[in-house]
Design an enzyme around this catalytic site. Structure first.
Site, short mmCIF file in Angstrom:
data_model
loop_
_atom_site.label_atom_id
_atom_site.label_comp_id
_atom_site.label_asym_id
_atom_site.label_seq_id
_atom_site.Cartn_x
_atom_site.Cartn_y
_atom_site.Cartn_z
N SER A 24 -22.50 -27.98 -25.15
CA SER A 24 -23.31 -27.70 -26.35
C SER A 24 -24.39 -26.66 -26.13
CB SER A 24 -23.94 -29.00 -26.86
OG SER A 24 -22.96 -29.81 -27.48
N GLU A 57 0.78 -1.23 0.00
CA GLU A 57 0.00 0.00 0.00
C GLU A 57 0.82 1.29 0.00
OE1 GLU A 57 -3.51 0.06 -0.14
OE2 GLU A 57 -3.05 -2.00 -0.70
#
Length: 819
Positions: free
Chosen positions: A426, A145
């Site tokens: 499919s 940070e």
């Protein structure tokens, strides 16, 4: 008296000079060298300035431009005002008491009718002194940070300007905040993105930096930061992810917790496995930063392994489906930037959802009755791996009315309705055909693609026209010969759809799928012939969105979980969801017409039990790891999927042998779940027929005879599925093309070859019209109807070659070869 002589050096007046004046010339006596202009009495001549031009006055538009003096004055004035504002801000803004996040409230989730759905629990927070946090864990947070925290000031104006510029230029939203500023935001202010809040944050951070030590600020930051899993602070996060106190965290574990600060939800690799690559990249960034700052030896860094976090331990109030629903809703809120993680976690929001309480209960009951009640993991080991996910959407509004995420959120923490790690198989094929109609695509030999277009459906037929060699296998290794697109859809023939994807153009297929609602960043969404077999890994929710677009005649209305979000007296704005025409109505409706045929004649006949007209597509993933049933009535779209996952390791597993069956296909349990749910969900409503506008040439011929046994399921994507122990093997038919060589030759044994056109001019070849062609041997490929076609009509004209009309003909392969 004689006249006085003029003074020496005085030039006599020239009477010809106007006004009696005389201008001496340079070099004349009495005219100093270099002087210009006249010199009057008692006034010496003015020295000249050779080469200097007289100043021009500013005219025209130049008068509007500020001078350098004006610019300098403006800059000084601005600096004076800015300095005054800074001083005033510092004096006027006091350090406030802790904000409400320190005692954050719960969020309340409601069904669409306003009744309670869930409450997401109290905030989990345990403060610890900095001395209890291992030094390497502190350094990991700094590496993630703010690496210069101990040497920099409380605010970094350059970083703030750089972040603002990057955000404005589209390089991503960046904060530019130091850890001090983030602590101020977490503890004293809030997460709202306003200029007022940013200004307060700036001045409070400066004042705090002057009054408090760096250790004090870092300790506060570690105790107030949100790490996901409802954990505030490093101690709560350590327990939530690793089940241990913060003092026993390793460097690798600390680096992962530091990684979560950037995006708590997205980087939780357990509840969001699709985010693992990004989480690992961020974790490596943290460790590499520690090496650069000499906080971690390079040798130790090289041997550091990623520390897998533990399972999610859900709050008791989120058991059953409630946890899955809350998780999906939270993800929707943050992904659509309605609220960010931290703001939502502060709580106090009343969230009215689109979930229909009755239909939600109907869906859960259908899964329980049709699948869960039949599982017996004590007797069948394969039953341990069975998972299920389902989503139901109203296609007209895009509202998610029901969702099934798993057996219980406190037992199976991954949401099966939103995960992205199973192939859709499919169920992708309808998108290929929709793309064909949308783009007016044609086959390699120039024929327009419609439901009646003829393709060769032979097993392992090489795709023509592609850049790479691809010869997909059909389910059960069956060759179908020349068949229509409609029949190929009924039977889910891989060879036909792989060729169609190339005919349309794989990039166009992807564009159509994205337009229908499949996210473009879906894993394994690579344009290529194999995409027609469903190799991509979309979620059940994504597939429901895409099928809802087909159901609504090609109009896409983005899905939503939200009716309203309010906090106190304020209502949160929701994103605009105006519908757009994703594909033409003709493309969507023609696709729907073929999916109706799948219910009537193909792999989705189990949907008939719903008692409502329906369109569907089945799918079975590679190695039978997943089985899908995507279907819709005109006013309700639901996708159901079964999945195999090892409960201990989380690895994807095949469903062979589950529920006592050799194979689990989309037309089996998923279809039965769909039918049971749809029947009860639409109870009390009249069946509604589809109102379809088809492309020219798409009208369907008379339906073929019904199957004597259940039609086949498909295997994806192109690799032969190994046969597990006890799994029946489809026998190879004596004549795989169902009537090619002897039953009317090329086309004698297909859909309608045994009916009206099987033996006409286009029906069969030489032997198709002989006695054997239409009787004994023709019967093998085309049943009794094929016999009549070969004798009555094939005998007189059997010498003609088979083309389109005859190619439509012939019944499906014999039922002995179907699953």
């Amino acid at each position: 008296m004689s006249d006085q002589s003029p003074p020496p050096g005085w030039t006599p007046r020239d009477p010809d000079t106007p006004d009696g004046r005389q201008h001496p010339q340079a070099g004349d006596p009495g005219h100093p060298a270099g002087s210009t202009g006249p010199a009057g009495p008692g006034k010496p001549g003015k020295p000249g300035r050779p080469g200097k031009k007289p100043r021009r006055k500013r005219t025209g538009w130049r008068r509007l431009l500020p001078t350098w003096r004006m610019l300098l004055g403006g800059v000084l004035l601005l600096a004076l005002l800015l300095g005054g504002a800074l001083v005033a801000g510092y004096l006027l803004v006091d350090i406030p008491p802790a904000n409400a996040a320190a005692t954050a409230q719960s969020n309340v989730y409601l069904y669409s009718d306003g009744s309670p759905l869930a409450r997401d629990g109290e905030v989990n927070r345990v403060n610890v002194p900095l001395s209890q946090v291992p030094r390497t864990v502190q350094q990991a947070v700094l590496a993630a940070e703010d690496r210069d925290f101990y040497s920099e000031r409380a605010v970094d104006p350059k970083a703030m300007l750089r972040a603002a510029w990057n955000t404005a230029t589209g390089k991503g939203t960046q904060s530019g905040s130091t850890i001090t500023q983030q602590y101020v935001k977490n503890y004293y202010l809030g997460q709202e993105q306003t200029i007022t809040r940013k200004a307060k944050e700036f001045f409070i951070a400066i004042k705090l930096g002057r009054e408090k030590s760096k250790d004090y600020i870092l300790e506060g930051y570690l105790n107030t930061s949100y790490f996901g899993r409802n954990a505030y602070g490093i101690q709560a996060a350590s327990q939530a992810y690793y089940g241990k106190d913060v003092g026993t965290l390793t460097t690798a574990e600390g680096a992962y917790l530091a990684t979560l600060l950037n995006s708590p939800s997205a980087f939780d690799v357990v509840s969001h496995p699709q985010g693992r690559p990004r989480a690992l990249a961020r974790w490596n960034y943290v460790l590499d930063g520690m090496v650069k700052k000499d906080w971690l030896p390079a040798a130790e860094r090289a041997t550091t392994q990623f520390p897998e976090p533990g399972k999610v331990r859900a709050a008791a109030g989120l058991s059953g489906q409630r946890g899955y629903l809350v998780e999906a809703i939270k993800d929707y809120i943050t992904e659509n930037k309605i609220l960010d993680d931290k703001t939502l976690a502060e709580g106090g929001y009343r969230i009215t959802t689109t979930i229909d309480k009755r239909r939600q209960n109907d869906l859960v009951e259908a899964v329980d009755d049709q699948m869960v009640s039949k599982l017996d993991p004590e007797k069948r080991k394969a039953d341990r791996v069975v998972r299920a996910g389902a989503v139901s959407i109203d296609p007209a509004t895009g509202k998610v009315v029901a969702l099934y995420g798993g057996i219980d959120y406190t037992k199976q923490y991954v949401n099966n309705a939103t995960r992205h790690d199973y192939q859709v198989a499919s169920t992708f094929k309808p998108f290929v055909f929709a793309a064909a109609v949308e783009n007016d695509s044609r086959t390699q030999d120039g024929r327009r693609i419609t439901p009646n277009t003829i393709y060769n459906g032979d097993n392992k037929r090489p795709v023509v026209g592609g850049r790479i060699r691809f010869a997909p296998e059909n389910e059960g290794q069956v060759s179908y010969g020349n068949i229509t697109v409609n029949t190929a859809t009924d039977l889910s023939v891989n060879a036909v759809y792989a060729q169609m994807a190339v005919d349309v153009g794989t990039l166009k297929v992807k564009e159509t799928a994205v337009a229908l609602g499949i996210p473009e960043n879906t894993p394994n969404f690579d344009p290529g012939p194999a995409m027609a077999l469903g190799t991509m890994q979309a979620s059940v929710l994504d597939m429901t969105q895409a099928y809802a677009t087909l159901a609504d005649h090609g109009r896409r209305t983005p899905y939503t979980f939200l009716e309203k979000i309010a906090k106190d007296d304020d209502t949160v704005a929701l994103p605009d969801r105006a519908g757009t025409q994703a594909v033409t109505r003709e493309a969507a409706d023609t696709t729907s017409s073929m999916l109706v045929s799948v219910v009537d004649n193909g792999t989705g006949t189990a949907a008939l039990a719903a008692g409502h007209p329906a369109a569907c597509k089945t799918g079975t993933g590679e190695l039978d790891r997943s089985a899908w049933f995507a279907a819709y009535t005109p006013d309700l779209v639901t996708v159901v999927a079964m999945m195999g996952q090892d409960p201990d390791t989380g690895a994807l597993q095949s469903l062979y042998g589950a529920l006592g069956e050799a194979r689990i296909g989309g037309g089996g349990y998923p279809a039965r779940i769909w039918a049971a749910y749809t029947k009860t969900a639409l109870e009390g409503t009249d069946p509604v027929d589809f109102d379809l506008e088809l492309q020219p040439g798409a009208a369907q011929p008379p339906p073929p005879p019904a199957f004597e046994s259940e039609p086949p399921e498909e295997t994806e994507p192109g690799e032969r599925t190994p046969t597990p122990p006890g799994r029946p093997t489809r026998p190879t038919p004596p004549n795989p093309t169902g009537g090619q060589n002897q039953g009317g030759q090329n086309n004698g044994g297909q859909n309608q070859g045994g009916q009206n056109n099987g033996g006409q001019n286009n029906g069969g070849q030489t032997q198709g019209g002989q006695n054997n062609g239409g009787t004994t041997q023709g019967n093998q490929g085309g049943t009794s109807a094929g016999t009549q076609a070969g004798t009555t009509q094939g005998g007189s004209q059997g010498a003609a070659q088979g083309a389109d009309a005859g190619a439509v003909g012939g019944l499906r392969p014999p039922s002995a070869f179907l699953e």
